[in-house]
Design an enzyme around this catalytic site. Structure first.
Site, mmCIF file in Angstrom:
data_model
loop_
_atom_site.group_PDB
_atom_site.id
_atom_site.type_symbol
_atom_site.label_atom_id
_atom_site.label_comp_id
_atom_site.label_asym_id
_atom_site.label_seq_id
_atom_site.Cartn_x
_atom_site.Cartn_y
_atom_site.Cartn_z
ATOM 1 N N HIS A 127 99.829 44.920 4.220
ATOM 2 C CA HIS A 127 101.027 44.702 4.841
ATOM 3 C C HIS A 127 102.266 45.032 3.990
ATOM 4 O O HIS A 127 102.172 45.371 2.736
ATOM 5 C CB HIS A 127 101.454 43.421 5.373
ATOM 6 C CG HIS A 127 100.378 42.905 6.313
ATOM 7 N ND1 HIS A 127 99.263 42.217 6.128
ATOM 8 C CD2 HIS A 127 100.207 43.005 7.961
ATOM 9 C CE1 HIS A 127 98.561 42.043 7.400
ATOM 10 N NE2 HIS A 127 99.039 42.588 8.510
ATOM 11 N N ASP A 187 100.789 47.900 15.417
ATOM 12 C CA ASP A 187 100.082 46.613 15.090
ATOM 13 C C ASP A 187 101.065 45.501 14.253
ATOM 14 O O ASP A 187 102.341 45.655 14.593
ATOM 15 C CB ASP A 187 98.781 46.907 14.384
ATOM 16 C CG ASP A 187 99.028 47.991 12.892
ATOM 17 O OD1 ASP A 187 100.024 47.665 12.519
ATOM 18 O OD2 ASP A 187 98.048 48.625 12.786
ATOM 19 N N SER A 188 100.506 44.883 13.355
ATOM 20 C CA SER A 188 101.456 43.791 12.541
ATOM 21 C C SER A 188 102.298 44.442 11.969
ATOM 22 O O SER A 188 103.341 43.780 11.708
ATOM 23 C CB SER A 188 100.173 42.955 11.816
ATOM 24 O OG SER A 188 99.553 43.749 10.816
ATOM 25 N N ILE A 189 101.958 45.543 11.314
ATOM 26 C CA ILE A 189 103.099 46.257 10.356
ATOM 27 C C ILE A 189 104.381 46.641 11.153
ATOM 28 O O ILE A 189 105.276 46.689 10.648
ATOM 29 C CB ILE A 189 102.430 47.557 9.597
ATOM 30 C CG1 ILE A 189 101.063 47.147 9.147
ATOM 31 C CG2 ILE A 189 103.122 48.197 8.813
ATOM 32 C CD1 ILE A 189 100.498 48.113 8.358
ATOM 33 N N ALA A 227 106.214 43.273 12.033
ATOM 34 C CA ALA A 227 106.819 42.639 11.152
ATOM 35 C C ALA A 227 108.136 43.550 10.563
ATOM 36 O O ALA A 227 108.729 43.219 9.591
ATOM 37 C CB ALA A 227 106.002 42.264 9.896
#
Length: 261
Positions: A215, A29-31, A34
């Site tokens: 995050h 996912d977003s982790i 990034a």
């Protein structure tokens, strides 16, 4: 009327058979999305000239949504001269699945476990003999987040569920929940309020590792890189860079230079 010679017909000008680099996919996912600046770049340097490190992180995604994407980007055919082998892949979902019921991203635990299983047993992964490293969701810090979306206790349950999937399938596990919690001062078996919850005091380590309670900071990604390297060295020793061939030879071999002197 003169014609230019057809150089492509000459053996001298025939294109060599293309070489493809094996791939290491970071999937999550977003982790994961990034992770390119610290984790991804560190892995790319570690595997330089041996494996391509690719980021397939999707902000906001859950395990079910990730599985749907996997079917669209992961080759459904075995490796070939035109299809690189997916040699390694991290699978890192759970941060969004663990949203509280009523939130659009919430995924019930059993459904979360089933889709993690669907991901790591996907037919394409079998065709590529891909080595999977399952990453356990990290804890959250309620002190940094708006209330009502995630809790430390709920995330801990999804971390346990992820571990259960990895153990059932015999996969290498990178247990970020435990790593972060131990660094924050947690003791296994403790009956104290869970670190990260509003029932426990604010924790300085979580403030250093989590930018918004969820995050990761650059320091957290460096921690993940070190831990991931340890997992690969211990659980997948044949896949460390030192044991993998370079796709293209050293310059001395390329130029026919004697390297014994």
């Amino acid at each position: 009327m003169s014609h230019s010679p057809d150089l492509s017909a000459s053996p001298r000008f025939q294109a060599p058979r293309p070489k493809t680099y094996p791939q290491f996919i970071l999937f999550g996912d977003s982790i994961t999305q990034a992770a390119s600046h610290v984790l991804g770049s560190s892995l790319a340097e570690w595997y330089m000239r041996r494996v391509d490190v690719l980021n397939r992180g999707f902000s906001g995604y859950t395990a079910p949504a990730g599985y749907d994407n996997l079917l669209q980007f992961f080759p459904a055919a075995p490796p070939s001269s035109s299809i690189p082998r997916i040699q390694l892949m991290t699978v890192f979902f759970g941060a969004n699945d663990a949203c509280l019921p009523g939130r659009p991203q919430h995924v019930p635990i059993e459904e979360y476990k089933q889709h993690l299983t669907n991901i790591v047993t996907y037919e394409g992964i079998q065709l590529h003999d891909t080595k999977i490293i399952l990453i356990v969701p990290a804890p959250v810090d309620e002190w940094q987040m708006a209330p009502g979306e995630r809790t430390a206790v709920a995330t801990a349950k999804y971390a346990t569920a992820c571990r259960e999937v990895g153990q059932a399938l015999g996969l290498p596990i990178l247990d970020l929940w435990t790593i972060f919690m131990l660094k924050a001062g947690w003791t296994e078996g403790s009956t104290d309020p869970l670190i990260g919850s509003k029932s426990a005091p604010k924790n300085k380590v979580f403030e250093e590792l989590l930018s918004d309670g969820l995050h990761f900071t650059p320091a957290a990604y460096r921690l993940v890189f070190d831990a991931l390297v340890n997992v690969i060295r211990e659980k997948l020793p044949d896949d460390i860079p030192e044991r993998l061939p370079s796709v293209f030879p050293d310059w001395r071999a390329k130029l026919g230079v004697d390297s014994r002197g």
